[in-house]
Design an enzyme around this catalytic site. Sequence first.
Site, PDB file in Angstrom:
ATOM      1  CD  GLU A 194      -5.139   6.662   0.218  1.00  0.00           C
ATOM      2  OE1 GLU A 194      -6.313   6.264   0.201  1.00  0.00           O
ATOM      3  OE2 GLU A 194      -4.290   6.183   0.993  1.00  0.00           O
ATOM      4  CD  GLU A 195      -2.483   4.981   3.619  1.00  0.00           C
ATOM      5  OE1 GLU A 195      -3.533   4.986   4.285  1.00  0.00           O
ATOM      6  OE2 GLU A 195      -2.129   4.020   2.918  1.00  0.00           O
ATOM      7  CG  ASP A 241      -1.971   1.027   1.220  1.00  0.00           C
ATOM      8  OD1 ASP A 241      -2.093   1.739   0.217  1.00  0.00           O
ATOM      9  OD2 ASP A 241      -2.667   1.162   2.243  1.00  0.00           O
TER      10      ASP A 241
HETATM   11 ZN   LIG Z   1      -3.467   2.960  -0.090  1.00  0.00          ZN
END
Ligand SMILES: [Zn+2]
Length: 438
Positions: free
Chosen positions: A196-197, A164
């Site tokens: 994004e996180e 990820d």
């Molecule tokens: Zn991700």
Amino acid sequence: MKFSSCIAAVAVIAGVNASPHPAYQQQDQQALGTTSSPSTTGYDQLKLEDIINDSPLLSLHRDLVKIESISGNEHDVGLFVAQFLESQNFTVVKQEVPPVKGQEDTKARYNIYAVPKSSTQPPSILLTSHIDTVPPFIPYSVRQPQDATSDPEDLIIAGRGSVDAKGSVAAQIFATLETLEENPDASLGLLFVVGEEIGGDGMHVFSDSKLNQKEAFKTLIFGEPTEAALVSGHKGMLGFQVLAHGSAAHSGYPWLGKSAVSAILPALSRVDILGNIPAEEGGLPASPKYGPTTLNIGKIRAGVATNVVPSEAMADVAVRLAEGTPEEARKIIQRAVEDATKDFEAEVVVDFKSHQESYPPQDLDVDVEGFDVATVNYGTDVPNLAVAASTKRYLYGPGSIFVAHGDNEALSVRQINEAVVGYKKLIQAAVDRDGQVA
Ligand SMILES: [Zn+2]
């Protein structure tokens, strides 16, 4: 490093036991920084490193994972990706994204937007993923699986971001390079965002900028761990805070105060089960596609000491919406909290402003044959990128979400190789739709 001359051969390596293409040997033979303890049977550690070195795809993946890029600290990984794509004949735009609050001293962070140097129009197909990771940093390592086989495709690659989403980033880049090698006119672009996180600040900046050529982007391919399934959609998201205000008193004389905890408990008990109560009875709706709406009371804070009646209490709640809009959900939550607390002296309020990020369930396209189809429960950057109504959106990538944020984040060589094939299939379907010559 210049890989374009041997891109076509990567697929051969993906087919396993093929001997390395001579061109691979021109690569820098980078040693692995940190590796797991060598397995007692099969390959020794040096052999493992050779296998990675022999594949430009796996080497790029390794180099990405080795760079720590916890959200807010994406400077180095951004420059690395930019440099790599420039070396592959891309025009690269480094789009600066403001620092994360409280991290103003860290080096500048960039979204990386890249199109082939030869392209004269904005791309019609955009592949995108994120280059930040969750904490903590876990060093890169390669190992054989427990049931050691001699098949290099079974090797396990571990480390923070290996799944990820640096698995997606590396596979998207190689799927793009291989497609351009075969079809130089394919209208392709790449976008790798920061943050994004932590809510998608990078994608928001891109979305609001001139680089977001909404009308040109006919197909968006988002890269996240989906275990190589095409995701038909994911739940929506909504956050809120429950706040209780009372007044303090000696715990021996609680009637002299107003306990914020006594008031917030029934509110939270009700909130906690809103996903299990039928919508007709005041619960949050389920859907056949996504199942029940779920809630997570992730944080509770209250009081100052055991012998003081607490005057303040608060809780942070995240909702994964299976159906309806955030606006509808807010009304249901508001009503549920009011009903549960009307008999208490301390005041209980729901604050939706503290968590402004919210979006309804996101439906995605799955009209390309040859993929398993699944739904997922996690959020992505999909809702953060404004698109034209007719834009096709796909979500696909290597590795499993079940290990994505864990200490055991890892995926196999096979999964990365297969993702290149999967992305190429999605690209080809888009090229065919656009009526471009393949
Ligand atoms: Zn991700």
